[in-house]
Design an enzyme around this catalytic site. Structure first.
Site, PDB file in Angstrom:
ATOM      1  N   ASP A  43       4.989   8.822  45.187  1.00 16.75           N
ATOM      2  CA  ASP A  43       6.035   9.619  44.596  1.00 16.75           C
ATOM      3  C   ASP A  43       6.839  10.353  45.583  1.00 16.75           C
ATOM      4  O   ASP A  43       7.910  11.024  45.142  1.00 16.75           O
ATOM      5  CB  ASP A  43       5.447  10.794  43.750  1.00 16.75           C
ATOM      6  CG  ASP A  43       4.986  10.090  42.457  1.00 16.75           C
ATOM      7  OD1 ASP A  43       5.599   9.336  41.790  1.00 16.75           O
ATOM      8  OD2 ASP A  43       4.070  10.536  41.833  1.00 16.75           O
TER       9      ASP A  43
HETATM   10  C1  GLC Z   1       4.031  15.835  43.659  1.00 21.82           C
HETATM   11  C2  GLC Z   1       2.552  15.563  44.324  1.00 21.82           C
HETATM   12  C3  GLC Z   1       2.347  13.889  43.712  1.00 21.82           C
HETATM   13  C4  GLC Z   1       2.586  13.710  42.430  1.00 21.82           C
HETATM   14  C5  GLC Z   1       4.074  14.111  42.186  1.00 21.82           C
HETATM   15  C6  GLC Z   1       4.576  14.000  40.728  1.00 21.82           C
HETATM   16  O1  GLC Z   1       4.956  15.406  44.432  1.00 21.82           O
HETATM   17  O2  GLC Z   1       2.464  15.813  45.411  1.00 21.82           O
HETATM   18  O3  GLC Z   1       0.996  13.769  44.175  1.00 21.82           O
HETATM   19  O4  GLC Z   1       2.663  12.302  42.336  1.00 21.82           O
HETATM   20  O5  GLC Z   1       4.072  15.539  42.448  1.00 21.82           O
HETATM   21  O6  GLC Z   1       4.048  14.865  39.845  1.00 21.82           O
HETATM   22  C1  GLC Z   2      -0.407  11.066  42.156  1.00 22.43           C
HETATM   23  C2  GLC Z   2       0.538  10.343  41.052  1.00 22.43           C
HETATM   24  C3  GLC Z   2       0.762   8.880  41.305  1.00 22.43           C
HETATM   25  C4  GLC Z   2       1.155   8.685  42.439  1.00 22.43           C
HETATM   26  C5  GLC Z   2       0.278   9.131  43.834  1.00 22.43           C
HETATM   27  C6  GLC Z   2       1.006   8.891  45.015  1.00 22.43           C
HETATM   28  O1  GLC Z   2      -1.725  10.562  42.321  1.00 22.43           O
HETATM   29  O2  GLC Z   2      -0.146  10.741  39.841  1.00 22.43           O
HETATM   30  O3  GLC Z   2       1.445   8.441  40.411  1.00 22.43           O
HETATM   31  O4  GLC Z   2       1.288   7.274  42.864  1.00 22.43           O
HETATM   32  O5  GLC Z   2       0.319  10.748  43.425  1.00 22.43           O
HETATM   33  O6  GLC Z   2       2.314   9.832  45.132  1.00 22.43           O
END
Ligand code: GLC
Ligand code: GLC
Length: 814
Positions: free
Chosen positions: A487
């Site tokens: 993300d």
């Molecule tokens: C933040 C978190 C990440 C998550 C994203 C979406 O960036 O660090 O882990 O997936 O939020 O909510």
């Molecule tokens: C968090 C989010 C997931 C994402 C991951 C890496 O676990 O829930 O959707 O793939 O972060 O960013």
């Protein structure tokens, strides 16, 4: 250092001191009513939605950390001393403190000055309530006169509003007290048709419903004035902070035990039946009274507990294994499967790291979660798939998240995470392999919940697939959009405004930045889609998908290869990410793990090289980090990934979710030792002995463990709700133990450590119980199978034709 031990026979983790490094929690409820409970009785409850139907309050970020809970106090009415058998909130020095976290229940207890007390907390199946069974025993040689108090603090339903909108909230609280039951009915007078209740099995010596009356001015939960004085005040809350507190007097002969049952629950009334008499403001209690009465009876509570036990017996019984490694056994047989159910139920909404007000259900997350629980709850998996697909956009794209209560896509978080749609194919194929229920593909499902747009689920899969094809970049690799699985790799974001959301901000047109990871995911999902098409009799279609897959594979091998490993991406300038040419972030786990998992580079040696490079540059004793070197500063062209200090979260932590991709990749190369070694590095049970370093619960996975660049290398965070649960379960069960679901039957393809003499397992699959016994005769992965004594060709065991319900499989590895 440890803070407890595993009791595998009872499927419990037993915590033996209250001062764990962080609150170590468990979940109550697995259908509609849920609670979080820590080892010192902290936590909260909600109905379906942790934000919109919150029953009780909790204070994240408070001190002491774990504040707000299901608190019981005992008071010796002679000595006037009071304490909490669960340690919090009074924090007296206790003897024999234990907390047993089990499957859907928690028992916390201790002894204090000869009074032994423990409380068993659980949510009965099919009910929207929780039961606390408090058992008190007098171990003294003299009589004991005690008062017992049970207490909770109500949340005014919308947890976000409850924590912010005080100008309104301090004036809206309302309760009713009838027959000793406390009803919390804030906003019931207007649009709500639901209320909460808090009841007690014994006639009370008093109650309180106004927080200030119970605690006394200027006091906290550690020292309520009324508990200290030994008498509740029968306060009736008008505004401010409604609570529920009951007081019961206990007179115990030496050796005597007594039980008190508290019931906290949620009830809805039909809209036209809210008040009794109609026109009044009094809650109509005809529906709720029988429910309360049933469970205040200790025997009924015991019966409900027994049913809960049987429920978990049958769920966990679907797959059980006995290997030479105790950590493998207990995670697979108990805790990892259990965690998979929690992540399925709650996605990423409510844990001690997810506040319950932040997030809906993730599209990609929920599809991946299916891998871990589909065998335990196939009907619910089916429903989840249809719900997810109904939020898919007509373009094939997806909202990143949807709200469980409305089942609508969440516009605030938007879409454009270009990997999202492909996960639907992965989720659906896992369901089909488990169940053989091909009718799923013909279900009519709308796009974006738009009536009139319904199309068979199968068409949704095709749109997922073409979504990628319609968004290819300069190298023929998929455009990344806002981000892919990571993300925080935001290559089109270019945000320089503090506080701006990395998830929704896009400052570039997004026609250049490409993701090698999505290329690999496309190859993986494309193979699955072709298999599905073939079995629907669409051979030509299947061949055309394989064509596209082959083209993508070529693009990855040609433009996604850096010489010794797979690149991660191209940024908006067309520059490489995850290359030896980069100053930081030279090599990444996602593309290397997933390319090999998808079978890319198996033939020409690139796969082996990629895994060797992963081992050399990314593997640490605590697991495999996301990338190296960590980003030491903020890069405008990379986004949130570089916003984290080195070693944390997406900036080079050990993100446990992706470690299993490398485990699976290792099994694809036949490396059982390496695969299981990686498995063990992050296995929480195997890390129990370093609980002082790991700090999170030793019985469930955490999302991340601080990477080698962090000052707290090895420290876990964000336990419980993470895709780690499903992926690790899937990796160990289906790829290392190799008990794998396929469309045709159960495949047996173990890639286990060379030192293992074998293992046995039981798997219930499509109604048949398979007793599996694997014996190692040589060090390789070649397998010869006999089924009910007869040798078979290949390694896929098809369902028995004669309707037998038990099948025995013998496998010889050589
Ligand atoms: C933040 C978190 C990440 C998550 C994203 C979406 O960036 O660090 O882990 O997936 O939020 O909510
Ligand atoms: C968090 C989010 C997931 C994402 C991951 C890496 O676990 O829930 O959707 O793939 O972060 O960013």
């Amino acid at each position: 250092m440890k803070f407890g031990y595993f009791d595998d026979l009872n499927r419990e983790y037993v915590i033996t001191r209250p001062d764990t490094p962080l609150p170590w929690i468990n979940y109550l409820g697995c259908q509609a009513y849920f609670g979080l409970i820590s080892n010192t009785a902290g936590g909260y409850s909600f109905y379906r939605d942790a934000r919109l139907r919150r029953l009780t309050r909790y204070r994240y970020n408070s001190v002491p950390l774990d504040c707000g809970g299901r608190y019981v106090y005992l008071r010796d009415d002679e000595s006037k001393q009071f304490w909490s058998p669960s340690w919090q909130p009074t924090r007296n020095e206790l003897e024999d403190y234990t907390c047993r976290h089990g499957m859907g229940y928690t028992v916390i207890g201790s002894s204090f000055k000869g009074i032994e007390a423990h409380t068993r907390y659980f949510v009965p199946l099919d009910e929207n309530l929780e039961i606390w069974q408090l058992t008190v025993t007098n171990k003294r040689t003299t009589r004991a006169t005690l008062s017992a108090f049970g207490s909770i603090e109500f949340c005014l339903w919308d947890a976000q509003d409850d924590a912010t909108n005080f100008q309104r909230n301090f004036s809206i609280g309302e309760v009713e007290i009838e027959d000793g039951v406390i009803y919390h009915k804030t906003e019931y007078r207007e649009r709500r048709n639901h209320f909460a209740f808090f009841a007690c099995s014994r006639p009370g010596a008093g109650f309180d419903t106004q927080r200030e009356a119970f605690l006394g001015p200027n006091r906290g939960w550690d020292k309520p004035a009324t508990v200290e004085a030994g008498q509740l005040t029968d306060s009736v809350a008008h505004g401010w902070s409604p609570i529920g507190a009951h007081q019961i007097r206990l007179d115990l002969a030496p050796g005597e035990t007594q039980q008190i049952v508290f019931v906290l629950g949620y009830q809805e009334n039909p809209r036209e039946q809210k008040f009794d008499p109609p026109g009044s403001q009094t809650i109509d209690k005809r529906l709720v009274k029988p429910v309360i009465a049933r469970y205040l009876d200790g025997k009924a509570a015991d019966g409900a507990f027994e049913r809960l036990r049987q429920y978990w017996d049958s769920l966990l019984g679907i797959f059980q294994v006995d290997t030479p490694d105790i950590h493998t056994n207990r995670m697979v047989n108990i805790w990892n499967a259990y965690q998979c159910m929690a992540t399925f139920n709650l996605s990423r909404s409510a844990s001690f790291f997810e506040s319950g007000i932040g997030r809906g259900l993730g599209f990609r997350d929920s599809n991946q979660d299916l891998l871990g629980f589909v065998h335990m709850a196939p009907e619910r998996a089916r429903e989840r798939i249809l719900d997810l697909a109904a939020t898919q956009l007509a373009s094939g794209g997806a909202y990143h998240q949807y709200q469980p209560l409305t089942k609508r896509g969440n516009n605030d978080i938007g879409g454009g995470f270009n990997d999202d749609p492909l996960w639907l194919i992965v989720g659906v194929s896992a369901y089909l392999k488990e169940t053989g229920d091909w009718s799923l593909l013909d279900e009519l499902v709308p796009y974006d919940n738009e009536p009139g747009s319904e199309a068979p689920l199968y068409d949704h899969l095709l749109r997922s697939f073409s979504y990628t094809l319609e968004r290819l970049g300069p190298h023929g690799l998929p455009l990344i959009g806002r981000a892919d699985w990571n993300d925080c790799l935001n290559l089109n974001c270019f945000s320089s405004t503090p506080g701006q959301s990395f998830q929704t901000t896009t400052n570039k047109d997004g026609e250049v930045a490409e993701s090698v990871f999505i290329g690999a995911l496309f190859v993986h999902a494309g193979h699955e889609l072709a298999e599905i098409a073939k079995r629907r009799g669409l051979a030509a279609e299947a061949a055309s998908y394989l064509d596209k897959v082959a083209t993508m594979e070529l693009a990855v091998l040609e433009h996604g290869w850096d010489g010794d490993w797979f690149l991660r991406a191209y940024d908006d300038f067309g520059d490489k990410v995850g290359s030896r040419e980069c100053k930081e972030g030279k090599i990444f786990i996602e593309s290397n793990g997933f390319c090999v998992l998808a079978g890319i580079g198996l033939e020409d040696g690139k796969a082996a090289k990629a895994l060797a490079a992963t081992r050399e540059h990314l593997a640490t004793p605590h697991g495999i980090v996301l990338h190296q070197p960590a980003y030491s500063k903020y890069y405008l062209n990379l986004g949130e990934i570089s916003s984290y200090p080195p070693g944390y979260k997406e900036n080079a932590s050990i993100f446990c979710h992706v470690n299993p991709w490398v485990m699976i990749a290792e099994t694809r190369l036949g490396h059982g030792d390496e695969a299981h070694d990686y498995y063990s590095r992050i296995n929480p049970s195997a890390r129990e002995g370093i609980s002082d370093v790991h700090r999170c619960e030793p019985y469930v996975y955490a999302q991340m463990i601080a990477g080698r660049d962090a000052p707290t290398f090895g420290e876990a965070k964000n336990s419980w709700l993470t895709g780690t649960a499903a992926w690790n379960y899937y990796a160990i069960v289906q790829w290392i133990l190799g008990v794998r679901t396929t469309y045709e039957g159960l495949e047996i393809a173990p890639v286990i450590p060379a030192s293992w003499p074998g293992f046995t397992a039981t798997r219930t699959f499509r109604g048949v119980v398979y007793e599996i016994s694997i014996e190692r005769k040589g060090v390789g992965n070649k397998i010869a199978l006999t089924v009910d004594g007869r040798p078979i060709e290949g390694n896929v065991v098809s369902p028995p034709e004669d309707g037998r319900k038990r099948v025995s499989i013998m496998g010889i590895l050589s």
